[in-house]
Design an enzyme around this catalytic site. Structure first.
Site, PDB file in Angstrom:
ATOM      1  NE  ARG A 273       0.058  19.757   8.560  1.00  0.00           N
ATOM      2  CZ  ARG A 273       0.892  19.854   9.596  1.00  0.00           C
ATOM      3  NH1 ARG A 273       2.197  19.832   9.397  1.00  0.00           N
ATOM      4  NH2 ARG A 273       0.440  19.922  10.816  1.00  0.00           N
TER       5      ARG A 273
ATOM      6  CG  HIS B  97       0.908  24.162  13.655  1.00  0.00           C
ATOM      7  ND1 HIS B  97       1.237  23.376  12.553  1.00  0.00           N
ATOM      8  CD2 HIS B  97       2.078  24.346  14.321  1.00  0.00           C
ATOM      9  CE1 HIS B  97       2.539  23.122  12.559  1.00  0.00           C
ATOM     10  NE2 HIS B  97       3.080  23.702  13.626  1.00  0.00           N
TER      11      HIS B  97
ATOM     12  CD  GLU C 160       5.562  18.206  15.544  1.00  0.00           C
ATOM     13  OE1 GLU C 160       6.010  18.953  16.434  1.00  0.00           O
ATOM     14  OE2 GLU C 160       6.276  17.750  14.643  1.00  0.00           O
TER      15      GLU C 160
ATOM     16  CG  ASN D 262       4.569  16.630  11.596  1.00  0.00           C
ATOM     17  OD1 ASN D 262       3.885  16.354  10.616  1.00  0.00           O
ATOM     18  ND2 ASN D 262       4.316  17.659  12.376  1.00  0.00           N
TER      19      ASN D 262
ATOM     20  CE1 TYR E  15      11.352  19.035  10.567  1.00  0.00           C
ATOM     21  CE2 TYR E  15       9.521  18.095  11.793  1.00  0.00           C
ATOM     22  CZ  TYR E  15      10.012  19.025  10.894  1.00  0.00           C
ATOM     23  OH  TYR E  15       9.166  19.930  10.307  1.00  0.00           O
TER      24      TYR E  15
ATOM     25  CD  GLU F  95       5.643  20.062  10.588  1.00  0.00           C
ATOM     26  OE1 GLU F  95       6.775  20.110  11.112  1.00  0.00           O
ATOM     27  OE2 GLU F  95       4.631  20.558  11.102  1.00  0.00           O
TER      28      GLU F  95
HETATM   29  C1  NOJ Z   1       7.409  20.675  13.954  1.00  0.00           C
HETATM   30  C2  NOJ Z   1       6.363  21.738  14.016  1.00  0.00           C
HETATM   31  O1  NOJ Z   1       5.116  21.256  13.622  1.00  0.00           O
HETATM   32  C3  NOJ Z   1       6.734  22.995  13.271  1.00  0.00           C
HETATM   33  O2  NOJ Z   1       5.897  24.003  13.745  1.00  0.00           O
HETATM   34  C4  NOJ Z   1       8.200  23.289  13.468  1.00  0.00           C
HETATM   35  O3  NOJ Z   1       8.553  24.526  12.932  1.00  0.00           O
HETATM   36  C5  NOJ Z   1       9.006  22.193  12.821  1.00  0.00           C
HETATM   37  N1  NOJ Z   1       8.674  20.929  13.434  1.00  0.00           N
HETATM   38  C6  NOJ Z   1      10.509  22.375  12.912  1.00  0.00           C
HETATM   39  O4  NOJ Z   1      10.908  22.332  14.235  1.00  0.00           O
END
Ligand code: NOJ
Length: 491
Positions: free
Chosen positions: A119, A163, A208, A334, A336, A394
Site C-alpha cells: 500500500r 494520504h 483516514e 486502519n 491502532y 494499517e
Molecule cells: C495512520 C496514518 O494513516 C499514518 O500516516 C500514520 O503514520 C499511522 N497511522 C501511525 O500514526
C-alpha cells in the site's frame, strides 16, 4: 495461547513508553475496566484464508522526500513542516526515507519479506503541482516506474489516492472547507486512475478522512493547522462529496478498478453503564469510525450529532445526497487502539469525549496495545455493512528499538512481534467468525516521518538510519516475512 494475565504481565516486564498519543490521551483506569471478558489470544491456532494478502503500507510524504524534485509543487505538509513550532524537533519530510530515489531498494526489502501487497500513496502535487490544470508527466512517470517495479517483484500495488498532502495552492483557496475542492480532487483521481489503471486495480480513495479533517481543521495539530469546528464540518462534507465524485471518475477512467477507502477505526465502549454514555458511544462510532463510510453507502449522514446534522454549517446543498454516494468495492480499516467514551455536553456538535484506556501495554508513543479491539471493530463493520470485503490497510506500533551496537545487522524488537502476534490472532478470530478479510498491511514497512511527531516515533518493520539512509530489517520484519510465507503465525 497467551492469556490476559500473561499479556498484561509481559507489559509490566517490558515497561511503558513516554509520549502521549496525538489522537487521545492514555489514562490509567481501573485494571478491571473492559478487561474481564477478554478471551485468550490464540496465536498458534490462528488461520488465514488461502491467498491472504500479506503486505505493508507507506505514504508519500512520510517516505518519499524529494520535496521539490521533478516539478513537484508544495503541499500543505511542506508548508506546515517548514513552519517553526509545528513539528517536533523541526523535522520535515524534505528527505524522509528518500524513497523517491531508493524505491527499488524498498521494494527489494518487501520481496525479501515475502510480501504480496504494497500500500502506497500518490503525492497530488507531483501529478498536478498546484492541484488543478496540466499534468506533470514526470510525476506520472515516477509512480508508473514504482508500480512496474512492484509488479515485477510479484507484489500487488494498492494505491491510495490521497494520504493528507493537499496541494498548498488549493489550501490557499480555502482547502477542504472550500466546496470546490471536491471537483479538483475528482479530476486528479480520474487522472491517476487513467494513467495507472492498466496495472493498478486496487485503489483507496482516501486515507483516514476523519483524522485529516479533524486534526487539520478542528484541533489544528496537523496541516494546515486551522482550529475551528465549523471548518472541520465543512471540510468533512467536501471530503464526502469528493469521495463519491472520485469513485465515479475513477470507475469511468478504469472500469476494472476495485475502489475503497482506508478509514481510521477504533471501537469505542461507553465509559459507564449510564444511558448517556451509551448514546455518546454510538455518536462516537458514527463520527470517528463511519462518518465517511455510512455516508458513502447510505447517501445521508449517520447519527453523529447530539441533534440533527448541522447541514447549514456543513454547507450541504440539495442533490448532495447523490454526490456523496459511492458503493465502495471494499472497506479499508486502519486499527491502532480502542477508546472509552463519555457524554460531554460541553463539546460542540457531537457532545462526547474519548480517552484511551491504559490497561494493556503502552507503546512508545503512549498508545494502549489492545488486540481485541481489532476483532471488535472488524466484526462490527462486517455485520453493519453486510459482510463487505475488508482489508486491514494499517495496523502497527511505535517502539524505538534499533540495531544493536555490538551487532549492527541485528535489530531485536520483541514488543513489536508480540503486538503483531496478538493483533493477527484476533484478526484470524474475526475471519473465523465470518468477516471477509482479504489482506493485512503492517504500518509500516519503514520507520518514517510520523507527521507532527517528526522522526521521533518508529513504526517500521525495517529500521531506518535517517542520517545515512541505511535500512536494517528488525526482528519483527524477519518474523513477519516468515508469517507471510507460511500464512500462519506458528513460525
Ligand atoms: C495512520 C496514518 O494513516 C499514518 O500516516 C500514520 O503514520 C499511522 N497511522 C501511525 O500514526
Amino acid at each position: 495461547m497467551i492469556d490476559r494475565r500473561q499479556f498484561l504481565g509481559n507489559s509490566l516486564l517490558l515497561g511503558a513508553g513516554a509520549a502521549l498519543s496525538r489522537y487521545a490521551r492514555a489514562l490509567p483506569i481501573a485494571a478491571s475496566a473492559g478487561a474481564a471478558a477478554m478471551p485468550p489470544i490464540d496465536v498458534a491456532g490462528a488461520r488465514f484464508p488461502p491467498n491472504f494478502l500479506w503486505g505493508s503500507a507507506t505514504a508519500s510524504y512520510q517516505v518519499e522526500g524529494a520535496w521539490q524534485e521533478d516539478g513537484k509543487g508544495p503541499s500543505i505538509w511542506d508548508t506546515f513542516a517548514h513552519t517553526v513550532g509545528k513539528v517536533k524537533g523541526g523535522d520535515t519530510g524534505d528527505v524522509a526515507c528518500d524513497s523517491y530515489h531508493r524505491y527499488k531498494e524498498d521494494i527489494a526489502l518487501m520481496k525479501q519479506l515475502n510480501l504480496k501487497s504494497a500500500r502506497f500513496s500518490i503525492a497530488w502535487t507531483r501529478i498536478q503541482p498546484s492541484g488543478t490544470g496540466s499534468v506533470n508527466q514526470k510525476g506520472i512517470d515516477f509512480y508508473s516506474r514504482y508500480v512496474d517495479a512492484l509488479l515485477e517483484a510479484g507484489i500487488r500495488p494498492m494505491c491510495t489516492v490521497f494520504h493528507w498532502d493537499l496541494p498548498q495552492a488549493l489550501e490557499d483557496q480555502g482547502g477542504w472547507p472550500n466546496r470546490d475542492t471536491y471537483k479538483a480532487f475528482a479530476d486528479y483521481a480520474g487522472i491517476v486512475a487513467k494513467a495507472l489503471g492498466d496495472r493498478v486495480t486496487t485503489w483507496a480513495i482516501f486515507n483516514e478522512p476523519w483524522v485529516f479533517t479533524y486534526l487539520g481543521y478542528c484541533n489544528g495539530i496537523h496541516a494546515p493547522g486551522r482550529k475551528d469546528w465549523k471548518l472541520f464540518l465543512k471540510a468533512a462534507h467536501t471530503v464526502n462529496l469528493a469521495q463519491g465524485e472520485a469513485f465515479r471518475a475513477m470507475k469511468a477512467a478504469s472500469p476494472k478498478a476495485k475502489i475503497g477507502s482506508a478509514f481510521s477505526m477504533s471501537p469505542g465502549a461507553p465509559a459507564s453503564d449510564s444511558a448517556a454514555d451509551h448514546a455518546a458511544a454510538e455518536r462516537y462510532h458514527a463520527m470517528n469510525n463511519v462518518f465517511f463510510l455510512y455516508t458513502a453507502i447510505h447517501g445521508e449522514y449517520p447519527k453523529a450529532f447530539a441533534g440533527d446534522p448541522p447541514h447549514d454549517v456543513m454547507g450541504v446543498q440539495q442533490g448532495d445526497s447523490k454526490i456523496v454516494q459511492a458503493p465502495l468495492d471494499w472497506i479499508g480499516i486502519n486499527y491502532y487502539n480502542r477508546h472509552l467514551i463519555s457524554n460531554a455536553p460541553d463539546v460542540p456538535y457531537v457532545q462526547y469525549s474519548d480517552i484511551m484506556p491504559a490497561v494493556g501495554p503502552i507503546t512508545y508513543n503512549g498508545w494502549e496495545v489492545w488486540p481485541w479491539g481489532l476483532y471488535d471493530i472488524v466484526t462490527r463493520i462486517s455485520k453493519e455493512y453486510n459482510r463487505p470485503i475488508i482489508e486491514i490497510t494499517e495496523n502497527g506500533c511505535a517502539y524505538s528499538d534499533g540495531p544493536l551496537p555490538e551487532d549492527p545487522l541485528r535489530a531485536p524488537d520483541p514488543r513489536r512481534i508480540e503486538f503483531y502476534q496478538g493483533h493477527l490472532a484476533e484478526l484470524a478470530r474475526a475471519i473465523k467468525d465470518g468477516a471477509d478479510v482479504r489482506g493485512y498491511h503492517a504500518w509500516s514497512l519503514l520507520d518514517n516521518y510520523e507527521w507532527a511527531e517528526g522522526y521521533s516515533q518508529r513504526f517500521g518493520l525495517v529500521y531506518v538510519d535517517f542520517r545515512h539512509q541505511k535500512r536494517t530489517v528488525k526482528d519483527s520484519g524477519l518474523w513477519y516475512g516468515k508469517v507471510a510465507a507460511a500464512n500462519h503465525l506458528n513460525v
